[in-house]
Write a protein that holds these residues in place. Structure first.
Motif, PDB file in Angstrom:
ATOM      1  N   LYS A 162      19.335 -18.460   1.277  1.00 41.13           N
ATOM      2  CA  LYS A 162      19.213 -19.794   0.683  1.00 41.13           C
ATOM      3  C   LYS A 162      17.983 -19.876  -0.218  1.00 41.13           C
ATOM      4  O   LYS A 162      18.030 -20.413  -1.318  1.00 41.13           O
ATOM      5  N   LEU A 163      16.867 -19.339   0.268  1.00 41.65           N
ATOM      6  CA  LEU A 163      15.601 -19.464  -0.457  1.00 41.65           C
ATOM      7  C   LEU A 163      15.399 -18.376  -1.506  1.00 41.65           C
ATOM      8  O   LEU A 163      14.818 -18.620  -2.557  1.00 41.65           O
ATOM      9  N   ASP A 164      15.849 -17.167  -1.201  1.00 40.14           N
ATOM     10  CA  ASP A 164      15.410 -16.010  -1.988  1.00 40.14           C
ATOM     11  C   ASP A 164      16.517 -15.231  -2.684  1.00 40.14           C
ATOM     12  O   ASP A 164      16.297 -14.109  -3.110  1.00 40.14           O
ATOM     13  N   TRP A 165      17.710 -15.819  -2.826  1.00 33.72           N
ATOM     14  CA  TRP A 165      18.792 -15.033  -3.429  1.00 33.72           C
ATOM     15  C   TRP A 165      18.431 -14.563  -4.835  1.00 33.72           C
ATOM     16  O   TRP A 165      18.789 -13.469  -5.254  1.00 33.72           O
ATOM     17  N   LYS A 166      17.670 -15.374  -5.552  1.00 31.92           N
ATOM     18  CA  LYS A 166      17.297 -14.971  -6.912  1.00 31.92           C
ATOM     19  C   LYS A 166      16.362 -13.772  -6.907  1.00 31.92           C
ATOM     20  O   LYS A 166      16.434 -12.915  -7.765  1.00 31.92           O
ATOM     21  N   LYS A 167      15.478 -13.733  -5.900  1.00 34.04           N
ATOM     22  CA  LYS A 167      14.565 -12.596  -5.770  1.00 34.04           C
ATOM     23  C   LYS A 167      15.352 -11.310  -5.553  1.00 34.04           C
ATOM     24  O   LYS A 167      15.029 -10.269  -6.121  1.00 34.04           O
ATOM     25  N   TYR A 168      16.381 -11.398  -4.702  1.00 33.29           N
ATOM     26  CA  TYR A 168      17.176 -10.193  -4.415  1.00 33.29           C
ATOM     27  C   TYR A 168      18.039  -9.824  -5.621  1.00 33.29           C
ATOM     28  O   TYR A 168      18.247  -8.643  -5.911  1.00 33.29           O
ATOM     29  N   CYS A 177      17.503  -0.730 -13.452  1.00 33.56           N
ATOM     30  CA  CYS A 177      16.782  -0.263 -14.645  1.00 33.56           C
ATOM     31  C   CYS A 177      15.973   0.979 -14.325  1.00 33.56           C
ATOM     32  O   CYS A 177      15.988   1.957 -15.070  1.00 33.56           O
ATOM     33  N   LYS A 178      15.284   0.961 -13.196  1.00 37.20           N
ATOM     34  CA  LYS A 178      14.442   2.110 -12.838  1.00 37.20           C
ATOM     35  C   LYS A 178      15.302   3.345 -12.595  1.00 37.20           C
ATOM     36  O   LYS A 178      14.965   4.434 -13.026  1.00 37.20           O
ATOM     37  N   GLN A 179      16.432   3.180 -11.914  1.00 39.66           N
ATOM     38  CA  GLN A 179      17.278   4.321 -11.577  1.00 39.66           C
ATOM     39  C   GLN A 179      17.953   4.913 -12.808  1.00 39.66           C
ATOM     40  O   GLN A 179      18.184   6.117 -12.873  1.00 39.66           O
ATOM     41  N   THR A 180      18.270   4.074 -13.800  1.00 43.12           N
ATOM     42  CA  THR A 180      19.017   4.570 -14.958  1.00 43.12           C
ATOM     43  C   THR A 180      18.111   4.817 -16.167  1.00 43.12           C
ATOM     44  O   THR A 180      18.602   5.117 -17.248  1.00 43.12           O
ATOM     45  N   GLY A 181      16.815   4.682 -15.968  1.00 41.84           N
ATOM     46  CA  GLY A 181      15.890   4.984 -17.057  1.00 41.84           C
ATOM     47  C   GLY A 181      15.784   3.893 -18.108  1.00 41.84           C
ATOM     48  O   GLY A 181      15.295   4.128 -19.210  1.00 41.84           O
ATOM     49  N   ARG A 182      16.240   2.712 -17.771  1.00 44.16           N
ATOM     50  CA  ARG A 182      16.112   1.565 -18.683  1.00 44.16           C
ATOM     51  C   ARG A 182      14.732   0.947 -18.544  1.00 44.16           C
ATOM     52  O   ARG A 182      14.169   0.924 -17.447  1.00 44.16           O
ATOM     53  N   THR A 183      14.208   0.426 -19.631  1.00 44.70           N
ATOM     54  CA  THR A 183      12.910  -0.238 -19.555  1.00 44.70           C
ATOM     55  C   THR A 183      13.079  -1.567 -18.824  1.00 44.70           C
ATOM     56  O   THR A 183      13.941  -2.365 -19.185  1.00 44.70           O
ATOM     57  N   TYR A 184      12.259  -1.756 -17.809  1.00 47.17           N
ATOM     58  CA  TYR A 184      12.327  -3.011 -17.048  1.00 47.17           C
ATOM     59  C   TYR A 184      11.083  -3.840 -17.312  1.00 47.17           C
ATOM     60  O   TYR A 184       9.975  -3.317 -17.363  1.00 47.17           O
ATOM     61  N   SER A 185      11.266  -5.108 -17.526  1.00 54.72           N
ATOM     62  CA  SER A 185      10.122  -6.014 -17.507  1.00 54.72           C
ATOM     63  C   SER A 185      10.515  -7.234 -16.684  1.00 54.72           C
ATOM     64  O   SER A 185      11.665  -7.684 -16.744  1.00 54.72           O
ATOM     65  N   PRO A 186       9.583  -7.740 -15.897  1.00 50.36           N
ATOM     66  CA  PRO A 186       9.919  -8.874 -15.021  1.00 50.36           C
ATOM     67  C   PRO A 186      10.233 -10.116 -15.839  1.00 50.36           C
ATOM     68  O   PRO A 186       9.884 -10.177 -17.019  1.00 50.36           O
ATOM     69  N   PRO A 187      10.865 -11.088 -15.240  1.00 49.66           N
ATOM     70  CA  PRO A 187      11.105 -12.342 -15.954  1.00 49.66           C
ATOM     71  C   PRO A 187       9.764 -12.924 -16.379  1.00 49.66           C
ATOM     72  O   PRO A 187       8.757 -12.675 -15.714  1.00 49.66           O
ATOM     73  N   ARG A 188       9.749 -13.693 -17.465  1.00 51.34           N
ATOM     74  CA  ARG A 188       8.472 -14.125 -18.052  1.00 51.34           C
ATOM     75  C   ARG A 188       7.546 -14.805 -17.037  1.00 51.34           C
ATOM     76  O   ARG A 188       6.374 -14.641 -17.049  1.00 51.34           O
ATOM     77  N   SER A 189       8.102 -15.575 -16.159  1.00 53.67           N
ATOM     78  CA  SER A 189       7.260 -16.194 -15.133  1.00 53.67           C
ATOM     79  C   SER A 189       8.124 -16.526 -13.926  1.00 53.67           C
ATOM     80  O   SER A 189       9.342 -16.567 -14.015  1.00 53.67           O
ATOM     81  N   ASP A 190       7.456 -16.742 -12.803  1.00 52.35           N
ATOM     82  CA  ASP A 190       8.191 -17.146 -11.612  1.00 52.35           C
ATOM     83  C   ASP A 190       8.934 -18.444 -11.872  1.00 52.35           C
ATOM     84  O   ASP A 190      10.005 -18.688 -11.343  1.00 52.35           O
ATOM     85  N   GLU A 191       8.306 -19.249 -12.718  1.00 55.13           N
ATOM     86  CA  GLU A 191       8.908 -20.538 -13.042  1.00 55.13           C
ATOM     87  C   GLU A 191      10.258 -20.341 -13.731  1.00 55.13           C
ATOM     88  O   GLU A 191      11.213 -21.048 -13.457  1.00 55.13           O
ATOM     89  N   GLU A 192      10.304 -19.333 -14.603  1.00 52.38           N
ATOM     90  CA  GLU A 192      11.554 -19.059 -15.313  1.00 52.38           C
ATOM     91  C   GLU A 192      12.652 -18.713 -14.318  1.00 52.38           C
ATOM     92  O   GLU A 192      13.789 -19.146 -14.443  1.00 52.38           O
ATOM     93  N   VAL A 193      12.268 -17.909 -13.300  1.00 56.27           N
ATOM     94  CA  VAL A 193      13.245 -17.548 -12.271  1.00 56.27           C
ATOM     95  C   VAL A 193      13.650 -18.797 -11.500  1.00 56.27           C
ATOM     96  O   VAL A 193      14.825 -19.052 -11.257  1.00 56.27           O
ATOM     97  N   ALA A 194      12.638 -19.597 -11.149  1.00 55.26           N
ATOM     98  CA  ALA A 194      12.902 -20.796 -10.350  1.00 55.26           C
ATOM     99  C   ALA A 194      13.792 -21.770 -11.111  1.00 55.26           C
ATOM    100  O   ALA A 194      14.639 -22.439 -10.527  1.00 55.26           O
TER     101      ALA A 194
END
Ligand SMILES: [Zn+2]
Length: 251
Positions: A162-168, A177-194
């Motif tokens: 309920k709380l963390d599905w977006k995190k997962y 991205c890491k496994q397939t060699g793609r460049t990963y960057s986190p979402p711009r901010s936690d707020e964007e995810v929220a």
């Protein structure tokens, strides 16, 4: 049009999925997860497709055909588990070494969810065939089934999902991205995810119910719930503002 990855929200329409409970239907939660990932993968430049983007029934035959015909190298099939356990599981084909399945499980673990197992399963009467149709009938596509947790967990999966599905969901993006060699960057901010708010089945179902109620009690003269698919977000906001003003709910 060929893609690298296809994201598969399990179930849909008349098939709610077994990983449902009083708080969510599996088909809605996995659609939310998949739409989130689809947007993030696009942002990260990964050519990506979905097997469904709304609450529709897709038969196993249709689903596996969409995956086979997509041209994708990988498929991530999103599910919520049931059966009384606790924790996430990833499942790979008996013909895969399971590198991606392990990477996704590791990423989900880092995001705070416990991992029950990474496994593979064959048909009881034919050990040369995969047990799950998403492995058996998706041809050359490397499919990983991700079970994010248990809808009927006696431990903490229900609160966690309920709380963390977006995190997962984000963890799977990172792990991929890491496994397939793609460049990963986190979402711009936690707020964007929220703030990410997909026009998902969950949100839509709730909005529909609210509009229907507002009509039934006479606050809105039209039953807009029947036309939910034609309404934009700003249309809905407009209707709610109208309802609030009509009812003089605010001083
Ligand atoms: Zn499922």
């Amino acid at each position: 049009m060929s893609v690298e990855l296809i994201v598969d929200p399990g179930h849909g329409g008349k098939d709610p999925g077994g990983g449902s409970n009083q708080y969510w239907k599996e088909k809605d939660m996995v659609l939310d997860i998949s739409l989130y990932q689809y947007n993030r993968f696009k942002e990260l430049g990964v050519p990506v497709a979905l097997t469904r983007d709304k609450d529709v029934y897709v038969s196993p035959e249709q689903r596996t055909k969409i995956v086979r015909d997509s041209g994708a190298k990988h498929c991530i099939s999103n599910h919520i588990n049931a059966g009384g356990g606790d924790g996430a599981e990833t499942i790979h084909s008996i013909y895969s070494e399971g590198h991606l399945a392990k990477a996704l499980a590791e990423a989900i673990f880092k995001a705070g969810q416990n991992i029950r197992r990474v496994f593979t399963r064959s048909l009881p009467y034919d050990s040369r065939k995969d047990y799950y149709f998403m492995h058996r009938d998706t041809g050359k596509v490397n499919t990983v089934i991700v079970e994010y947790g248990f809808a009927d967990s006696k431990k903490d999966d229900i609160e966690q999902l309920k709380l963390d599905w977006k995190k997962y969901a984000e963890a799977v993006v990172e792990g991929y991205c890491k496994q397939t060699g793609r460049t990963y960057s986190p979402p711009r901010s936690d707020e964007e995810v929220a703030q990410f708010n997909p026009s998902s089945a969950t949100v839509k179902t709730e909005t529909k119910e609210l509009l229907s109620k507002l009509h039934k009690v006479g606050i809105l003269s039209d039953d807009w719930s029947a036309k939910i698919d034609e309404l934009s977000d700003s249309d809905v906001i407009g209707l709610l503002v109208t309802a609030i003003n009509r009812k003089k709910l605010l001083p």
